[in-house]
Design an enzyme around this catalytic site. Sequence first.
Site, PDB file in Angstrom:
ATOM      1  CG  ASP A   1      16.060   9.134 -31.932  1.00 34.13           C
ATOM      2  OD1 ASP A   1      16.223  10.214 -32.729  1.00 34.13           O
ATOM      3  OD2 ASP A   1      14.752   9.084 -31.132  1.00 34.13           O
TER       4      ASP A   1
ATOM      5  NE  ARG B   1      18.475   7.407 -28.830  1.00 31.44           N
ATOM      6  CZ  ARG B   1      17.318   7.573 -28.157  1.00 31.44           C
ATOM      7  NH1 ARG B   1      17.297   6.963 -27.029  1.00 31.44           N
ATOM      8  NH2 ARG B   1      16.354   8.221 -28.705  1.00 31.44           N
TER       9      ARG B   1
ATOM     10  NE  ARG C   1      13.602  15.165 -29.478  1.00 31.47           N
ATOM     11  CZ  ARG C   1      12.453  14.157 -29.717  1.00 31.47           C
ATOM     12  NH1 ARG C   1      11.621  14.203 -28.835  1.00 31.47           N
ATOM     13  NH2 ARG C   1      12.541  13.405 -30.647  1.00 31.47           N
TER      14      ARG C   1
ATOM     15  CG  HIS D   1       8.387  13.697 -34.440  1.00 33.88           C
ATOM     16  ND1 HIS D   1       9.177  14.547 -34.029  1.00 33.88           N
ATOM     17  CD2 HIS D   1       8.943  12.316 -33.886  1.00 33.88           C
ATOM     18  CE1 HIS D   1      10.159  14.105 -33.168  1.00 33.88           C
ATOM     19  NE2 HIS D   1      10.186  12.863 -32.875  1.00 33.88           N
TER      20      HIS D   1
ATOM     21  CG  HIS E   1       8.059   8.704 -25.651  1.00 27.46           C
ATOM     22  ND1 HIS E   1       8.451  10.136 -25.827  1.00 27.46           N
ATOM     23  CD2 HIS E   1       8.959   8.000 -26.295  1.00 27.46           C
ATOM     24  CE1 HIS E   1       9.478  10.037 -26.781  1.00 27.46           C
ATOM     25  NE2 HIS E   1       9.646   8.786 -27.025  1.00 27.46           N
TER      26      HIS E   1
ATOM     27  CG  ASP F   1       8.097   8.442 -33.246  1.00 24.79           C
ATOM     28  OD1 ASP F   1       9.093   7.932 -32.881  1.00 24.79           O
ATOM     29  OD2 ASP F   1       7.759   9.632 -32.723  1.00 24.79           O
TER      30      ASP F   1
END
Length: 499
Positions: free
Chosen positions: A88, A96, A158, A189, A201, A275
């Site tokens: 991702d 990351r 984002r 998404h 989340h 997701d």
Amino acid sequence: MLKTQKIAQCFSPAAFIHDTEENYQVIEKLILEEEIGGLTFFHSRHSAAANFEKRAEVLDVTGTFEKLIGLINRYQAISKIPLLISIDGEYGLAMRVEKTPQYPFAISLGALKKDSETWVEEVGYRMGLDMKRSGIHLNLAPCADVNTNPNNPVIGYRSFGNNPEKVAKLAFAAYSGMKKAGISACLKHFPGHGDTATDSHLGLPILHKTKAELEAEELLPFQYGIDRGVEMIMVGHLAVPALTGGRDIPASISRELITDLLKGEMGFQGLVISDALNMKAVANLYPEPGELEWQAFHAGNDILCFSDHVTDGIEKISQKASDEEVEAVFEKVMDLKKRLEVLESKPIEVPAFDWESHSRLQKHLAENYVSVISGEVNPAELQALAKAGKLGYREFFTANPSHFSQALELPFSPNDKVEKVILAVFVPSHKPLNQFGMDQMVLDEIKDLANSRPCILIHFGNPLALKLLGNLSDFEVVICGYQGFEEAQGVVAYGLFSE
């Protein structure tokens, strides 16, 4: 091939770069015993649900990139059918992995003033090349979310912006660039996470809009991509009661949303990826291991990302899904692997990055997105004030003197003697949590300075944090640098003092 082996190709559980040897062996066991189809790499368990940021971690995080390449080689070597490796990386591997090229956030690219689609495609292409050379086949990006709620806790920087048409074009451009580089990408998404007030989340966001409103805003970028042949879409964990008969069911496990709306009504024929299935919005709904995986599969997901119950999930899907359903999904996954040359997987060397070329790109981009938001800069006046000892400078939220202050190359005077002050604010975090990491006392000090004498505000970082700096009309000039990159700092410095 057994039915369970075909189902296993749908699974892409999380693999952590920084982990224990014991946990690496758990992944090896999934590869050897369950024959999973792919892995999705994250930095560490500590930052799995968050994007990688500089912060205190208890583990040794040196050599992240080398470790990633080593693990990809190690896992591919034992997999009967080569693994589809995904990450991702919305703003590149750097999201990351430290010490890899970082590209501007979507919100910065959304501020590009000219040839935006061409430049965004180029960014997607460069990002894709970095990943392809690193053994990664799929980037779980870009966001096609329209950021209509500025207080959104999870999308914000984002998203390419709050205009559906612009988001549609730029998300597709980023997708096209990655595809041109030889990797796959996905719009996310679905059906659109931009106008939500909950972080999925942590809980289930619910979007209360009519279908007509959704078609005009949230769904538009996805339809734009579908009409142009996008091959993968990620479905988010958010409820849209207007599309599910009034029920608060997460999109990621809703057959009405995925099979009926996305594949049926909107005509999407590519692969649907869920997701992360460990996210609280869905993970808490089904206490029985494997049930969530079955619900996600039954809803129409072709790839199940970040499942915590792979073995139970395979078993449950095997019991409940028809042979035809399993065959159809298996063929889609294998077709993707063939197209991306996953099946010809060979060991890879740690690639070297062309940092000079990357820096040139960053400079070109910054020249295009750095913006004077209000007021007008008068370079001659600033130079005269500096010479006369009447120009002051302060910077906030930096540990050392910034590249920006050095690039200005001006004599500054103590604040009590000056007529005008340049205030450079380096926003500590791109996320809204705790006021983007900005201390309230410092924010109050900035507001007081703006009220005491003419100030030029230079804002490096997420522009959504500007609202915390008080009334922007209190500043004589406001310049938004969007990123803290040295290249962006240099562009702003040059713009302040060149005619």
